[in-house]
Design a protein around this motif. Structure first.
Motif, PDB file in Angstrom:
ATOM      1  N   ASP A   8      48.929  55.093  27.245  1.00 45.35           N
ATOM      2  CA  ASP A   8      49.089  56.524  27.519  1.00 45.35           C
ATOM      3  C   ASP A   8      48.828  56.691  29.008  1.00 45.35           C
ATOM      4  OD1 ASP A   8      49.421  59.276  27.232  1.00 45.35           O
ATOM      5  OD2 ASP A   8      47.300  59.579  26.798  1.00 45.35           O
ATOM      6  N   GLY A  10      48.512  57.893  32.744  1.00 44.24           N
ATOM      7  CA  GLY A  10      48.178  59.107  33.474  1.00 44.24           C
ATOM      8  C   GLY A  10      47.997  58.767  34.940  1.00 44.24           C
ATOM      9  N   ARG A  13      43.784  58.457  34.916  1.00 47.53           N
ATOM     10  CA  ARG A  13      43.255  57.586  33.872  1.00 47.53           C
ATOM     11  C   ARG A  13      44.389  57.204  32.935  1.00 47.53           C
ATOM     12  NH1 ARG A  13      40.717  61.937  33.947  1.00 47.53           N
ATOM     13  NH2 ARG A  13      41.870  62.642  32.148  1.00 47.53           N
ATOM     14  N   THR A  14      44.248  56.032  32.324  1.00 53.75           N
ATOM     15  CA  THR A  14      45.233  55.568  31.357  1.00 53.75           C
ATOM     16  C   THR A  14      44.513  55.111  30.100  1.00 53.75           C
ATOM     17  OG1 THR A  14      46.810  54.945  33.073  1.00 53.75           O
ATOM     18  CG2 THR A  14      47.061  53.883  30.943  1.00 53.75           C
ATOM     19  N   GLY A  15      44.922  55.678  28.979  1.00 48.37           N
ATOM     20  CA  GLY A  15      44.354  55.297  27.696  1.00 48.37           C
ATOM     21  C   GLY A  15      45.101  54.106  27.122  1.00 48.37           C
ATOM     22  N   THR A  31      39.764  53.276  28.104  1.00 49.89           N
ATOM     23  CA  THR A  31      40.465  54.055  29.129  1.00 49.89           C
ATOM     24  C   THR A  31      40.087  53.446  30.459  1.00 49.89           C
ATOM     25  OG1 THR A  31      40.318  56.063  27.787  1.00 49.89           O
ATOM     26  CG2 THR A  31      40.780  56.357  30.118  1.00 49.89           C
ATOM     27  N   THR A  34      43.630  54.353  36.472  1.00 52.71           N
ATOM     28  CA  THR A  34      45.019  53.910  36.599  1.00 52.71           C
ATOM     29  C   THR A  34      45.205  52.919  37.739  1.00 52.71           C
ATOM     30  OG1 THR A  34      45.826  55.912  35.548  1.00 52.71           O
ATOM     31  CG2 THR A  34      47.405  54.722  36.911  1.00 52.71           C
ATOM     32  N   SER A  97      48.036  64.661  23.092  1.00 52.11           N
ATOM     33  CA  SER A  97      46.761  65.138  23.639  1.00 52.11           C
ATOM     34  C   SER A  97      46.163  66.229  22.758  1.00 52.11           C
ATOM     35  CB  SER A  97      46.946  65.653  25.067  1.00 52.11           C
ATOM     36  OG  SER A  97      47.252  64.582  25.918  1.00 52.11           O
ATOM     37  N   LYS A 117      37.590  63.447  28.896  1.00 52.92           N
ATOM     38  CA  LYS A 117      39.035  63.254  28.996  1.00 52.92           C
ATOM     39  C   LYS A 117      39.430  61.797  28.774  1.00 52.92           C
ATOM     40  CE  LYS A 117      39.980  67.250  31.893  1.00 52.92           C
ATOM     41  NZ  LYS A 117      40.265  68.144  30.827  1.00 52.92           N
ATOM     42  N   ASP A 121      42.324  60.406  26.213  1.00 50.31           N
ATOM     43  CA  ASP A 121      43.396  59.479  26.594  1.00 50.31           C
ATOM     44  C   ASP A 121      43.444  58.265  25.665  1.00 50.31           C
ATOM     45  OD1 ASP A 121      44.078  61.127  28.714  1.00 50.31           O
ATOM     46  OD2 ASP A 121      42.891  60.016  30.174  1.00 50.31           O
ATOM     47  N   SER A 124      44.790  59.399  22.379  1.00 54.39           N
ATOM     48  CA  SER A 124      46.236  59.643  22.529  1.00 54.39           C
ATOM     49  C   SER A 124      47.015  58.330  22.461  1.00 54.39           C
ATOM     50  CB  SER A 124      46.526  60.349  23.849  1.00 54.39           C
ATOM     51  OG  SER A 124      46.001  61.650  23.847  1.00 54.39           O
TER      52      SER A 124
END
Length: 136
Positions: A8, A10, A13-15, A31, A34, A97, A117, A121, A124
């Protein structure tokens, strides 16, 4: 069998979520910042066998690409250059989300934890992965 890893993406941040080796269960992995995503994936793939990357595809309600797609495409280009042997597939991530936040409420998390958050993530990414597994 190898794992499937969902991303996911972003700008901050990236999940990440991953399946078990039998590709039955989707679990949140973590998470990451990024900026540290590719080094994290390099390290992760040293220890784990991944056969497919799923990258969330954010779309508008009218099915057109969202603004964040402009950030995702360069990432996918880098991902395929760094890991040319692992295919990348896109998965519609509309509402993930909101669904992640509702999942946090339904599971009884306190308000303070629901503001995390990074956790949203990760959840998600898990939802993206689950939707792919259901569609198989």
């Amino acid at each position: 069998m190898a794992r499937i890893l969902a991303i996911d993406f972003g700008t901050k941040r990236t999940g990440l979520a991953v399946t078990d080796e039998l590709q039955i269960i989707a679990s949140g992995l973590t998470t990451v910042d990024t900026k540290e995503l590719l080094p994290f994936l390099r390290n992760y793939l040293k220890n784990e066998n991944v056969e497919l990357f799923l990258v969330g595809e954010p779309k508008q309600m009218n099915n057109t690409a969202s603004e964040s797609e402009a950030h995702i495409q360069p990432f996918i280009s880098k991902l395929t250059k760094v890991f040319p042997h692992i295919p990348v597939q896109r998965v519609d991530e509309r509402f993930t989300s909101k669904m992640a936040f509702q999942t946090m409420i339904d599971s009884g998390l306190k308000k303070k934890k629901r503001r995390d958050k990074a956790l949203i993530d990760e959840i998600s990414a898990t939802l993206i992965l689950q939707s792919y597994l259901y569609s198989k």
